[in-house]
Design a protein around this motif. Structure first.
Motif, PDB file in Angstrom:
ATOM      1  N   TYR A 184      37.505  39.739  38.440  1.00 51.20           N
ATOM      2  CA  TYR A 184      36.092  39.995  38.159  1.00 51.20           C
ATOM      3  C   TYR A 184      35.848  41.493  38.176  1.00 51.20           C
ATOM      4  O   TYR A 184      36.378  42.217  39.015  1.00 51.20           O
ATOM      5  N   GLY A 185      35.021  41.938  37.285  1.00 46.02           N
ATOM      6  CA  GLY A 185      34.563  43.312  37.326  1.00 46.02           C
ATOM      7  C   GLY A 185      33.086  43.322  37.630  1.00 46.02           C
ATOM      8  O   GLY A 185      32.569  42.432  38.314  1.00 46.02           O
ATOM      9  N   THR A 186      32.390  44.321  37.128  1.00 50.53           N
ATOM     10  CA  THR A 186      30.935  44.376  37.227  1.00 50.53           C
ATOM     11  C   THR A 186      30.360  44.451  35.824  1.00 50.53           C
ATOM     12  O   THR A 186      31.091  44.557  34.837  1.00 50.53           O
TER      13      THR A 186
ATOM     14  N   TYR B 265      34.787  47.252  31.667  1.00 49.36           N
ATOM     15  CA  TYR B 265      36.067  47.761  32.167  1.00 49.36           C
ATOM     16  C   TYR B 265      35.949  49.278  32.337  1.00 49.36           C
ATOM     17  O   TYR B 265      35.750  50.003  31.342  1.00 49.36           O
TER      18      TYR B 265
ATOM     19  N   THR C 155      24.130  41.648  34.721  1.00 58.59           N
ATOM     20  CA  THR C 155      24.604  41.136  36.010  1.00 58.59           C
ATOM     21  C   THR C 155      24.049  39.741  36.263  1.00 58.59           C
ATOM     22  O   THR C 155      24.776  38.837  36.705  1.00 58.59           O
TER      23      THR C 155
ATOM     24  N   SER D  68      30.068  39.686  35.180  1.00 55.95           N
ATOM     25  CA  SER D  68      31.078  40.554  34.585  1.00 55.95           C
ATOM     26  C   SER D  68      31.364  40.092  33.164  1.00 55.95           C
ATOM     27  O   SER D  68      31.478  38.886  32.917  1.00 55.95           O
TER      28      SER D  68
ATOM     29  N   MET E 249      36.718  41.137  31.103  1.00 58.81           N
ATOM     30  CA  MET E 249      37.504  42.307  31.492  1.00 58.81           C
ATOM     31  C   MET E 249      38.881  42.314  30.837  1.00 58.81           C
ATOM     32  O   MET E 249      39.423  43.373  30.528  1.00 58.81           O
TER      33      MET E 249
END
Length: 368
Positions: free
Chosen positions: A42-44, A48, A235, A240, A243
């Protein structure tokens, strides 16, 4: 006739033969080798981080002015959510992308189309409307190789549009996924560049046209406060974005794959445009069109009285399809169509135009 026999001038996507499959395999391996945690975790909502940084550098802005999304259509949707005020005017080009019209109308915008010339939106028509009291929230512009027309906004009109935005206090939404698909003429500066940080321009683009549609990687560039609001919406929507796809695109960029891909696509599309123009001139001489200098699309005007709503099913019976010009307009355009040459191999084009010509002849015979 089977689906595999269909020649489609409808889809704005590159055919598989001009997508760098081998390069994307190598970029995937590099992403999983060099940053497996970033690619697979998971990212935000910012996207990336290395790709975001690369895009900020390329556009000469701070990183917090960039957000990487799941394709530019999602970027558009997020921006429309922030910029559209229900009941307030929004300027669009006439014609414009059908999904733009749909997205704006779904959000209650008062859509105000302004004529599109060969050199882009008619800025003097817009100036007259503004002088007459029109106060748009923003103007949505596809400046390079516009979808559906294939036209490009001239440098003089880019500057004039920014002048009007400053004078009448509205935002220019520069929707620019086709900028690098240029195979003739000279590149022009973006309005984002010409704005020089005054905050009048929100910019969106995509890797769908330069890498592959399936990667679904797009992005926005804009004022920090607006990007922060979009980030909050993103969000709450998905936490996310993809990615993995963004990590692959990043590796594809830094390893030189993007530049190679653009060169390959541009060479192929230059050939296809030349072939399409020749086929139309020979087999549909009554058609009016302007050969684009880039992008995926050509706008074609058929003689007055031709109804593309009747032509389309006749064409599909003969194994060829296109998109009706009426799909890109709130009114009018009954004898216009958009031909996408990006997904049709050069050796299919003459046959496809021949089928269109046969369909048109069938309508004339039926009409007596």
């Amino acid at each position: 006739m089977t689906a595999s026999d269909l020649i489609s001038f409808a889809r704005g996507a590159p055919s598989l033969d001009i997508i760098d499959v081998a390069g994307l395999k190598a970029a995937t391996d590099a992403a999983l080798t060099q940053d497996p945690g970033g690619a697979l975790g998971y990212g935000t909502a910012i996207g990336y981080p290395p790709l975001r940084k690369l895009l900020a550098e390329r556009h000469g802005v701070a990183e917090d002015q960039v957000l990487v999304t799941n394709g530019s259509m999602q970027a558009d949707a997020f921006l429309f959510d922030q910029l559209v005020v229900s009941g307030s005017p929004v300027v669009v080009e006439r014609p414009t992308y059908d999904r733009t019209l749909l997205g704006l109308r779904e959000r209650g915008a008062d859509v105000r189309p302004v004529a599109l010339d060969l050199d882009g939106i008619d800025t003097e028509e817009l100036a007259a409307l503004l002088d007459g009291g029109l106060r748009p929230t923003f103007a949505h512009i596809i400046p390079n190789f516009q979808n559906p027309a294939g036209y490009t906004l001239s440098l003089a009109k880019r500057k004039r549009l920014l002048e009007l935005a400053e004078q009448y206090d509205f935002v220019v939404f520069e929707d620019d996924p086709y900028a690098q698909i240029r195979f003739a003429g000279e590149p022009l500066p973006t309005m984002l560049e010409l704005d020089e940080g005054r905050g009048r321009v929100v910019y969106a683009s995509s890797f769908s046209k330069t890498v592959a549609p399936g990667v679904r990687v797009g992005y926005i560039v804009g004022p920090k406060e607006l990007v922060a609001r979009v980030r909050a919406r993103a969000t709450n929507t998905y936490i996310s974005p993809n990615m993995f796809a963004q990590a692959v695109v990043y590796q594809f960029c830094v390893d030189g794959g993007l530049d190679r891909s653009i060169a390959k696509v541009n060479a192929a599309l230059a050939e296809r445009v030349a072939t399409l123009c020749a086929a139309l001139a020979e087999q549909l001489p009554e058609a009016k069109f302007t050969a684009p200098e880039g992008g995926y699309f050509m706008w074609v005007e058929l003689p007055e009285g031709v109804d593309v709503a009747r032509l389309l099913p006749a064409a599909e019976e003969r194994g060829v399809t296109f998109v009706k010009g009426t799909d890109f307009l709130l009114e009018g355009g009954a004898s216009t169509m958009r031909l996408a040459y990006s997904g049709v191999r050069a050796d299919q084009i003459a046959e496809g135009v021949g089928r269109l010509a046969e369909a048109l002849r069938s309508l004339r015979v039926a009409a007596g």
